[in-house]
Design an enzyme around this catalytic site. Structure first.
Site, mmCIF file in Angstrom:
data_model
loop_
_atom_site.group_PDB
_atom_site.id
_atom_site.type_symbol
_atom_site.label_atom_id
_atom_site.label_comp_id
_atom_site.label_asym_id
_atom_site.label_seq_id
_atom_site.Cartn_x
_atom_site.Cartn_y
_atom_site.Cartn_z
ATOM 1 N N ASP A 78 0.814 -1.213 0.000
ATOM 2 C CA ASP A 78 0.000 0.000 0.000
ATOM 3 C C ASP A 78 0.847 1.263 0.000
ATOM 4 O O ASP A 78 0.457 2.288 -0.568
ATOM 5 C CB ASP A 78 -0.938 0.003 1.210
ATOM 6 C CG ASP A 78 -2.151 -0.878 0.983
ATOM 7 O OD1 ASP A 78 -2.087 -1.750 0.109
ATOM 8 O OD2 ASP A 78 -3.155 -0.698 1.693
ATOM 9 N N CYS A 119 1.101 -8.135 4.402
ATOM 10 C CA CYS A 119 0.647 -6.749 4.282
ATOM 11 C C CYS A 119 -0.871 -6.600 4.203
ATOM 12 O O CYS A 119 -1.611 -7.556 4.287
ATOM 13 C CB CYS A 119 1.360 -6.086 3.115
ATOM 14 S SG CYS A 119 3.114 -5.831 3.499
ATOM 15 N N ASP A 120 -1.286 -5.367 3.973
ATOM 16 C CA ASP A 120 -2.604 -4.872 4.340
ATOM 17 C C ASP A 120 -3.791 -5.709 3.876
ATOM 18 O O ASP A 120 -4.669 -6.033 4.657
ATOM 19 C CB ASP A 120 -2.779 -3.443 3.812
ATOM 20 C CG ASP A 120 -1.818 -2.470 4.452
ATOM 21 O OD1 ASP A 120 -0.660 -2.867 4.683
ATOM 22 O OD2 ASP A 120 -2.195 -1.326 4.720
ATOM 23 N N LYS A 121 -3.865 -6.057 2.609
ATOM 24 C CA LYS A 121 -5.035 -6.781 2.102
ATOM 25 C C LYS A 121 -4.798 -8.273 2.011
ATOM 26 O O LYS A 121 -5.721 -9.034 1.739
ATOM 27 C CB LYS A 121 -5.447 -6.252 0.717
ATOM 28 C CG LYS A 121 -5.660 -4.762 0.663
ATOM 29 C CD LYS A 121 -6.597 -4.265 1.739
ATOM 30 C CE LYS A 121 -6.446 -2.784 1.979
ATOM 31 N NZ LYS A 121 -5.118 -2.348 2.387
ATOM 32 N N CYS A 191 5.264 -2.500 7.941
ATOM 33 C CA CYS A 191 5.691 -1.212 8.502
ATOM 34 C C CYS A 191 5.484 -1.149 10.012
ATOM 35 O O CYS A 191 4.504 -1.665 10.542
ATOM 36 C CB CYS A 191 4.974 -0.080 7.801
ATOM 37 S SG CYS A 191 5.358 -0.004 6.031
ATOM 38 N N GLU A 442 -6.751 4.609 -0.002
ATOM 39 C CA GLU A 442 -6.319 5.167 1.275
ATOM 40 C C GLU A 442 -5.859 6.603 1.075
ATOM 41 O O GLU A 442 -5.197 6.918 0.089
ATOM 42 C CB GLU A 442 -5.168 4.342 1.857
ATOM 43 C CG GLU A 442 -5.604 2.988 2.354
ATOM 44 C CD GLU A 442 -4.492 2.214 3.035
ATOM 45 O OE1 GLU A 442 -4.805 1.211 3.693
ATOM 46 O OE2 GLU A 442 -3.323 2.618 2.905
ATOM 47 N N SER A 468 -4.912 4.870 5.639
ATOM 48 C CA SER A 468 -3.858 3.980 6.111
ATOM 49 C C SER A 468 -3.941 3.893 7.626
ATOM 50 O O SER A 468 -4.396 4.828 8.297
ATOM 51 C CB SER A 468 -2.494 4.543 5.706
ATOM 52 O OG SER A 468 -1.465 3.991 6.485
#
Length: 554
Positions: A78, A119-121, A191, A442, A468
């Site tokens: 992202d 990570c995010d998704k 992150c 985001e 985010s």
């Protein structure tokens, strides 16, 4: 075994011949087949090291008597996708990941699954697949990145987004920006703060679908490899005992996850993903459920961006299990829910230490008596909106601002970085929702630019897009219905006043109903921004953010 569909009987001789082409031995053929879904790639820092995780998982599967087969999924960073058309593809990738795992598991008749994400998704996508397939499954994530260091100050990628505004406003030089850039992200992992990737890794632990420690062990620690080996072996245990995701992912398990979410102050994206996962499981979890749990659950941690602690600090303070233990002391945990350990979440806590009192506050001395996420309702968001309240300055918990309306993220960023936004403004970014974006981008770049320009405690931002996990400030996202669906946010005009009261959980457009009805009659919905490919199909089928932005059921 389910894998008998591809390996048992004389009629499956062709299938076995193809398996033998892989080098599968007679002994391996007799064992259960375990699919290992790996999202490793060479463009995402959170995924660059996942081959080592997969190798450890496969070693664990073999040690417990299984035969592992690794396959791949996609994964979007992202941060790299931020603030350009690439971000439109991030949320949509969640559905592609879930579908790809489903395809591989069903086509190859795996008996069990180990899902490796970061990570995010990717973690949410794999959780959706886990629930949908209902095979004995366990998830193991790649772990958090360590923070960087510049001039004795810890920093992360969010500092870099905010530094862009700082350069534009003359607070730092371009040379200082370069020095920070070289130090902010020191190596592999998701992150370093309580952003979406780490939020979902922690939430998976509270749901019971990941082993204790999954949420916080840093990516570079050897414990992460040991955890991966244990996860591989545990998949075989789950298969033997017949423990499937639907037995773990109950409504009470979701309540546990949301309680942890509120205690940690996780990313607002967890709302989208938990709502989507609940639908996949048939669990009755809504924004009103989240609001109820937020009202009763204290916030115990201020992890970046809400405070100065990082995920590694949370790990050293006892991690997710220590936070859950504090919640149990307040009778805020459903302790009988089963987990992938084979034990209840309450029994798992017997091996946990206590809160350190600094990174994790005790239940009796929280940062606040309510959770780190707040759901807002009002005429601007009849179906709800979400704000990461723990990352909002006290002075902005109540605000009233003049609307500055933008129909895209890019237009808003230009205005912010060119100094056209003033104290007292309420930035409105619309047509960035699931349908309108499409893909619900985001808004980290505009929110970080606001902070970098020195307006973090003077300006609010409202959007039908999302944020985010690194966003801080009075940033209200997920406004539903979205503009593309004719929501009230489509009717806002420059100069209207918007009142946000996070304490009272309201968001109000100060325009009379009669005037809003007149505006609605004149409203012309813009044409779709993308008309071909996967995003066009996504926009046609996706539901409201208030329902998790899921694809419509056939």
């Amino acid at each position: 075994m389910r894998s008998d569909l591809i390996k048992k009987g004389i009629e499956k001789a062709p299938h076995r011949s193809l398996l033998r082409a892989l080098g599968v031995s007679d002994d391996e053929m007799r064992r259960p087949f375990v699919g290992v879904a790996n999202s490793v790639n060479e463009i995402v820092p959170g995924h660059i090291h996942l081959q080592a995780i997969a190798d450890a998982v496969k070693a664990g599967v073999r040690s417990a008597g299984g035969t592992p087969f690794e396959f791949s999924t996609i994964g979007v960073c992202d941060g790299i996708a931020m603030n350009h058309p690439g971000m439109k593809y991030s949320l949509a990738s969640r559905e592609i990941i879930a579908d790809s795992v489903e395809v591989m598991a069903m086509a190859h008749a795996f008996d069990a699954l180990v899902l490796i994400s970061s990570c995010d998704k990717v973690t949410p996508g794999m959780l959706l697949a886990m629930a949908r397939l209902n095979l004995p499954s366990i998830i193991v994530t790649g772990g958090a990145m360590l923070p960087g260091d510049w001039q004795g100050k810890k920093l992360d990628v969010i500092d870099m987004f905010e530094a862009v505004g700082a350069v534009k406003s003359g607070k730092i030089t371009k040379d200082e920006l370069y020095q920070m850039e070289a130090q902010a992200c020191p190596g592999c992992g998701s992150c370093a703060g309580m952003f979406t990737a780490n939020s979902m890794a922690c939430v998976a632990e509270a749901l019971g679908v990941a082993l204790p420690g999954n949420g916080t062990i840093p990516a570079v620690h050897a414990d992460r490899i040991r955890l991966a080996k244990a996860a591989g072996a545990q998949a075989m245990y789950l298969l033997k005992k017949g423990i499937t995701p639907q037995k773990i992912l109950t409504e009470k398990a979701f309540e546990n996850a949301l309680a942890l979410d509120m205690a940690l102050g996780c990313s607002t994206n967890t709302v989208l993903h938990l709502l989507a996962l609940a639908q996949e499981c048939g669990a009755n979890i809504t924004l009103k459920t989240i609001d109820r749990l937020s009202r009763r659950t204290p916030n115990l941690c201020h992890i970046r961006p809400a405070g100065e602690h990082y995920v590694v600090d949370l790990h050293e303070a006892g991690g997710v299990q220590a936070v859950l233990k504090e919640l149990s002391k307040g009778k805020l945990l459903n302790e009988k829910e089963i987990t992938v350990t084979g034990k209840s979440i309450g029994k798992n806590l017997k091996f946990s230490g206590d809160a350190d009192g600094k990174v994790i506050r005790p239940i009796g001395k929280p940062y606040s008596k309510t959770g780190g996420l707040t759901v807002l309702f009002g005429n601007l968001a009849p179906e709800g909106a979400v704000v990461k309240s723990m990352a909002v300055a006290p002075s902005m918990m109540r605000s009233r601002g003049r609307a500055r309306v933008f129909n895209s993220e890019e237009a808003a960023c230009v205005a912010i970085l060119s100094g056209k936004i003033r104290a007292g403004d309420c930035i409105v970014i619309r047509y960035e929702g699931p349908k309108g974006g499409p893909g619900m981008r985001e808004m980290l770049s505009p929110t970080a630019a606001v902070v970098g320009m020195g307006l973090g405690e003077k300006v609010s931002l409202v959007t039908d897009g999302r944020f985010s996990g690194g966003t801080r400030g009075a940033a209200v996202g997920h406004v539903s219905p979205e503009a593309m669906a004719g929501g009230t946010i489509a009717l806002v005009k420059d100069g209207d006043f918007i009142s946000i009261d996070i304490l009272r959980k309201t968001i109000t457009l100060e325009v009379e109903d009669k005037e809003l009805r007149l505006r609605a009659k004149k409203l012309k919905t813009p044409p779709p921004k993308i008309t071909t490919g996967c995003l066009a199909r996504y926009a046609a089928a996706v539901s409201s953010a208030s329902e998790g932005a899921v694809l419509g059921k056939i």
